[in-house]
Design an enzyme around this catalytic site. Structure first.
Site: not given
Ligand SMILES: O=C(CO)COP(=O)(O)O
Length: 265
Positions: A98, A174
């Protein structure tokens, strides 16, 4: 479709219990099953065991996923949690790489590969996060950065396949600029990146792609127009169980109408 709520470092035991009460009181489950939608919750590690047990008690069809795992299996590594520990308590997957772990805790692409290796060998589902920063995107380097992140994973998956290991991966796009910012990537951008992820590498097993970054029940259907997506990884919005249920219900309705395939995972 796989819908993963990443609770990050939020939620107390009492809040988790309330969350599960809301999920368990919902009549949505048969519709989700029919639509091929699966839900996974990723709590802080101290609550993994409690969550697995509570979900079993309530007989909810929900997977429990960890937010990280050690690069080591066992031994003198104070503070670490190993793949065997997660499997022992009934966790079925783990989020790796992440951007918050990369940024704040120095997780490297090599760590992600080593963790992926341990997970796949042990039968734990890895959800590998990747994505560019806003500066990368502005300078036109987004795809270079993504290549740097995904190439070692693809290489490792190919080596694992040579060892006879099942190499089904979830890859979560992401973009860092979309996480917690309220700025969601467009379906076209997401599709472009997932197409690159599919075609830009040689995968021993076709990976499944998730998207994460400012998803809410208001924009989830729009982004799911990208037909290469197999699900979502969501932070803030799904700290509220009603929002998770609302999002799931919207996706289920679109699948039922036929404008979205089941995209089974
Ligand atoms: O980092 C995330 C999920 O792992 C996304 O975060 P948000 O949905 O708060 O933007």
């Amino acid at each position: 479709m796989l819908l993963v709520a990443n609770w990050k470092m939020n939620m107390t035991r009492a809040q988790i219990n309330d969350y599960l009460d809301v999920l368990s009181a919902s009549p949505i489950w048969p519709a989700l099953e029919e639509a091929g939608i699966e839900i996974a919750l990723a709590p802080s590690s101290v609550y993994l065991d409690h969550l697995v047990r509570s979900i079993r008690e309530k007989e909810l069809p929900i997977r429990v996923v960890a937010q990280d795992v050690s690069t080591r299996t066992s031994g003198a590594f104070t503070g670490e949690i190993g793949v065997p520990n997660l499997l022992d308590i009934g966790v079925s997957g783990v989020i790796l790489g992440h951007s918050e772990r990369r940024r704040f805790f120095g997780e490297t692409d090599e760590d992600v590969c080593d963790k992926t290796d341990l997970c796949l060998r042990a039968g734990l589902m890895p959800i590998i996060c990747f994505g560019e920063s806003s500066a990368d995107r502005k300078s036109g380097r987004a795809f270079d950065v993504i290549k740097t992140q995904l190439q070692p994973v693809a290489d490792r998956a190919n080596l694992l396949r040579e060892d006879g290991v099942y190499t089904a991966l979830f890859l979560a796009y992401e973009p860092i600029w979309a996480i917690g910012s309220g700025i969601v990537a467009g379906a076209t951008d997401v599709c472009e990146v997932t197409a690159f992820g599919f075609d830009g590498f040689t995968w021993p097993e076709r990976p499944k792609f998730l998207y994460g970054g400012s998803i809410t029940s208001d924009n989830i259907v729009e982004i799911s127009a990208c037909d290469k997506l197999s699900g979502f990884l969501v932070g803030s919005s799904w700290l509220d169980p009603k929002s998770l249920l609302h999002s799931a219900q919207k996706i289920a309705s679109v699948i039922k109408e036929g404008s979205l395939s089941k995209r089974a995972h």
